[in-house]
Design a protein around this motif. Sequence first.
Motif, mmCIF file in Angstrom:
data_model
loop_
_atom_site.group_PDB
_atom_site.id
_atom_site.type_symbol
_atom_site.label_atom_id
_atom_site.label_comp_id
_atom_site.label_asym_id
_atom_site.label_seq_id
_atom_site.Cartn_x
_atom_site.Cartn_y
_atom_site.Cartn_z
ATOM 1 N N GLN A 66 0.799 -1.231 0.000
ATOM 2 C CA GLN A 66 0.000 0.000 0.000
ATOM 3 C C GLN A 66 0.832 1.281 0.000
ATOM 4 O O GLN A 66 0.289 2.367 -0.144
ATOM 5 C CB GLN A 66 -0.969 0.008 1.200
ATOM 6 C CG GLN A 66 -0.313 0.232 2.545
ATOM 7 C CD GLN A 66 0.096 -1.051 3.253
ATOM 8 O OE1 GLN A 66 0.318 -2.073 2.634
ATOM 9 N NE2 GLN A 66 0.185 -0.993 4.557
ATOM 10 N N ASP A 67 2.151 1.174 0.135
ATOM 11 C CA ASP A 67 3.009 2.361 0.194
ATOM 12 C C ASP A 67 3.393 2.824 -1.211
ATOM 13 O O ASP A 67 3.681 2.005 -2.082
ATOM 14 C CB ASP A 67 4.285 2.060 0.993
ATOM 15 C CG ASP A 67 4.000 1.690 2.439
ATOM 16 O OD1 ASP A 67 3.025 2.214 3.007
ATOM 17 O OD2 ASP A 67 4.755 0.876 2.998
ATOM 18 N N PHE A 68 3.429 4.138 -1.420
ATOM 19 C CA PHE A 68 3.816 4.691 -2.716
ATOM 20 C C PHE A 68 5.331 4.707 -2.886
ATOM 21 O O PHE A 68 5.836 4.680 -3.983
ATOM 22 C CB PHE A 68 3.251 6.103 -2.892
ATOM 23 C CG PHE A 68 1.755 6.111 -3.008
ATOM 24 C CD1 PHE A 68 1.132 5.669 -4.163
ATOM 25 C CD2 PHE A 68 0.967 6.540 -1.959
ATOM 26 C CE1 PHE A 68 -0.255 5.663 -4.280
ATOM 27 C CE2 PHE A 68 -0.415 6.538 -2.061
ATOM 28 C CZ PHE A 68 -1.027 6.095 -3.214
ATOM 29 N N GLY A 69 6.046 4.774 -1.792
ATOM 30 C CA GLY A 69 7.503 4.772 -1.812
ATOM 31 C C GLY A 69 8.017 4.176 -0.523
ATOM 32 O O GLY A 69 7.248 3.682 0.307
ATOM 33 N N PHE A 70 9.319 4.231 -0.348
ATOM 34 C CA PHE A 70 9.925 3.696 0.868
ATOM 35 C C PHE A 70 9.721 4.656 2.036
ATOM 36 O O PHE A 70 9.730 5.872 1.857
ATOM 37 C CB PHE A 70 11.416 3.435 0.654
ATOM 38 C CG PHE A 70 11.685 2.148 -0.086
ATOM 39 C CD1 PHE A 70 11.904 0.968 0.603
ATOM 40 C CD2 PHE A 70 11.701 2.124 -1.472
ATOM 41 C CE1 PHE A 70 12.147 -0.215 -0.064
ATOM 42 C CE2 PHE A 70 11.943 0.947 -2.157
ATOM 43 C CZ PHE A 70 12.159 -0.226 -1.454
ATOM 44 N N ILE A 71 9.557 4.081 3.229
ATOM 45 C CA ILE A 71 9.346 4.838 4.466
ATOM 46 C C ILE A 71 10.469 4.480 5.425
ATOM 47 O O ILE A 71 10.766 3.288 5.616
ATOM 48 C CB ILE A 71 7.997 4.471 5.114
ATOM 49 C CG1 ILE A 71 6.851 4.779 4.156
ATOM 50 C CG2 ILE A 71 7.809 5.176 6.451
ATOM 51 C CD1 ILE A 71 5.532 4.154 4.568
ATOM 52 N N LYS A 72 11.093 5.492 6.034
ATOM 53 C CA LYS A 72 12.161 5.236 6.999
ATOM 54 C C LYS A 72 11.564 4.900 8.360
ATOM 55 O O LYS A 72 10.728 5.632 8.880
ATOM 56 C CB LYS A 72 13.076 6.445 7.147
ATOM 57 C CG LYS A 72 14.258 6.174 8.083
ATOM 58 C CD LYS A 72 15.105 7.413 8.326
ATOM 59 C CE LYS A 72 15.959 7.683 7.132
ATOM 60 N NZ LYS A 72 16.932 8.770 7.370
ATOM 61 N N ILE A 73 12.007 3.771 8.931
ATOM 62 C CA ILE A 73 11.593 3.341 10.259
ATOM 63 C C ILE A 73 12.855 3.301 11.120
ATOM 64 O O ILE A 73 13.798 2.564 10.801
ATOM 65 C CB ILE A 73 10.922 1.946 10.228
ATOM 66 C CG1 ILE A 73 9.798 1.883 9.198
ATOM 67 C CG2 ILE A 73 10.442 1.568 11.624
ATOM 68 C CD1 ILE A 73 8.607 2.762 9.499
ATOM 69 N N LYS A 74 12.881 4.111 12.171
ATOM 70 C CA LYS A 74 14.062 4.250 13.018
ATOM 71 C C LYS A 74 13.870 3.533 14.351
ATOM 72 O O LYS A 74 12.760 3.113 14.692
ATOM 73 C CB LYS A 74 14.350 5.727 13.281
ATOM 74 C CG LYS A 74 14.577 6.548 12.016
ATOM 75 C CD LYS A 74 14.816 8.002 12.326
ATOM 76 C CE LYS A 74 13.521 8.592 12.827
ATOM 77 N NZ LYS A 74 13.500 10.025 12.958
ATOM 78 N N GLU A 75 14.967 3.448 15.095
ATOM 79 C CA GLU A 75 14.949 2.860 16.433
ATOM 80 C C GLU A 75 13.796 3.433 17.248
ATOM 81 O O GLU A 75 13.579 4.647 17.262
ATOM 82 C CB GLU A 75 16.271 3.151 17.135
ATOM 83 C CG GLU A 75 16.374 2.569 18.514
ATOM 84 C CD GLU A 75 17.731 2.780 19.137
ATOM 85 O OE1 GLU A 75 17.806 2.789 20.371
ATOM 86 O OE2 GLU A 75 18.723 2.942 18.396
ATOM 87 N N GLY A 76 13.013 2.556 17.870
ATOM 88 C CA GLY A 76 11.872 2.977 18.677
ATOM 89 C C GLY A 76 10.571 3.074 17.906
ATOM 90 O O GLY A 76 9.512 3.294 18.489
#
Length: 102
Positions: A66-76
């Motif tokens: 469902q995402d149009f592009g990449f999403i950054k997921i960080k610590e926490g």
Amino acid sequence: MEFKNVKVIKKANVYFDGRVDSRTIIFEDGSRKTLGFMQKGEYEFGTAAPEVMEVLGGEMLIKRAQDFGFIKIKEGESFSVEGDSSFKVVVNDYADYCCSYK
């Protein structure tokens, strides 16, 4: 993060020529999680059941259907993935994670 009264499967789950590995933890109620580590690389994972992935250290870029592009997921931070789907992950350094299966 601390878990009590769990069963740990000692044998590692090893993927992508050893660049991704995890250990399975089973709780008294039968639910399970995996604790894992990803080295630098690009990966695509398939899911059978819905899951929530928490990033415990490092970061990753993720792209679900469902995402149009990449999403950054960080610590926490965490993200959810639907069952019977797949998602892409790009790790530029490392990512330590906990995956909970619903």
